[in-house]
Design an enzyme around this catalytic site. Structure first.
Site, PDB file in Angstrom:
ATOM      1  N   SER A   1      -3.312  29.663  17.289  1.00 12.76           N
ATOM      2  CA  SER A   1      -4.635  28.522  17.632  1.00 12.76           C
ATOM      3  C   SER A   1      -4.424  27.070  16.041  1.00 12.76           C
ATOM      4  O   SER A   1      -3.890  28.005  15.073  1.00 12.76           O
ATOM      5  CB  SER A   1      -5.272  29.367  17.327  1.00 12.76           C
ATOM      6  OG  SER A   1      -7.448  28.226  17.295  1.00 12.76           O
TER       7      SER A   1
ATOM      8  N   TYR B   1     -12.698  35.210  13.500  1.00 16.53           N
ATOM      9  CA  TYR B   1     -11.270  34.456  14.453  1.00 16.53           C
ATOM     10  C   TYR B   1     -10.568  34.043  13.939  1.00 16.53           C
ATOM     11  O   TYR B   1      -8.911  34.083  14.023  1.00 16.53           O
ATOM     12  CB  TYR B   1     -12.771  33.732  15.642  1.00 16.53           C
ATOM     13  CG  TYR B   1     -10.562  32.835  16.779  1.00 16.53           C
ATOM     14  CD1 TYR B   1     -10.071  33.771  17.574  1.00 16.53           C
ATOM     15  CD2 TYR B   1     -10.638  31.612  17.058  1.00 16.53           C
ATOM     16  CE1 TYR B   1      -9.456  33.512  18.290  1.00 16.53           C
ATOM     17  CE2 TYR B   1      -9.410  31.380  17.427  1.00 16.53           C
ATOM     18  CZ  TYR B   1      -9.019  32.318  18.405  1.00 16.53           C
ATOM     19  OH  TYR B   1      -7.863  32.157  19.409  1.00 16.53           O
TER      20      TYR B   1
END
Length: 226
Positions: A125, A138
């Protein structure tokens, strides 16, 4: 065989469709019904119902899969929140699914991937490159996933195994819809990358000629009006 984790929706399902007909597929997820439907849609793929929070079950689950050439670690979870607010349970679950599971699954599959001189792809990501406020748990998991891939790349090069990390920007998936809700914003799929675009990039990485390795590939939204 190419194994895709988190295949029941989003990028994983798009990748299954992109590889159908050229790769024999094993599709991992927790929802047996959705997996079976997707397997039928893409033409005879094999479902693998597996809880990624239980790494102790991985060895037995993959023992009968046979030859696995490629593994795409696509599954992931996200829960936004400030460090001051998130309880340890969020951190533990996020790291378990996003980091421990890929490491543990890679370990049990490495003998066959080495024998096949295959490719391991870690779907990361933009948060694996930069941590923003509210994204600590995250981003920490994605930074760790990057470290896992980087170390593994050099460890497995002597065995002929290629290791790549793909960093998609915001993509029109159910996860992105959840993120936008947590951010208090509206969700319009047209504002984000199409999952099929990310899938096409991953397919390119998997199918690249053997004389090349693509260690890190970023996928970002195109210019408006493109």
């Amino acid at each position: 065989m190419t194994l895709i984790t988190g295949a029941a929706g989003g990028i994983g399902a798009a990748l299954a469709r992109a590889l159908a007909g050229t790769h024999d597929l094993i599709l991992q997820g927790r929802d047996e019904g959705r997996l079976s439907a997707l397997c039928s849609e893409v033409g005879g793929a094999r479902p693998l119902v597996l809880d990624l929070t239980r790494p102790g079950t991985f060895g037995e689950a993959v023992a009968g899969l046979g030859r696995v050439t490629n593994v795409v670690h696509n599954a992931g979870v996200v829960e936004l929140g400030a460090v001051a607010e998130q309880p340890p349970e969020v951190w533990t679950h996020t790291l378990a699914v996003n980091v421990v599971a890929p490491a543990a699954l890679t370990r049990v599959l490495l003998p066959t991937v080495r024998a096949e001189r295959g490719t391991l792809v870690f779907v990361n990501s933009g948060a694996g490159l930069r941590a923003n406020p509210g994204w600590a748990s995250y981003a920490a998991s994605k930074f760790a996933l990057r470290a896992l891939a980087d170390a593994l790349r050099d460890e497995e090069a002597p065995h002929g195994v290629r290791v790549s990390t793909v960093y998609p920007g915001r993509t029109a998936t159910p996860m992105q819809q959840k993120v936008r809700a947590q951010e208090g914003g509206e969700y319009d799929p047209a504002d984000f990358i199409d999952p099929a675009t990310v899938a096409a990039t991953i397919r390119f990485v998997l199918d690249a000629p053997r004389d090349a390795t693509l260690p890190d590939v970023s996928v970002r939204p195109g210019p408006r009006g493109a």
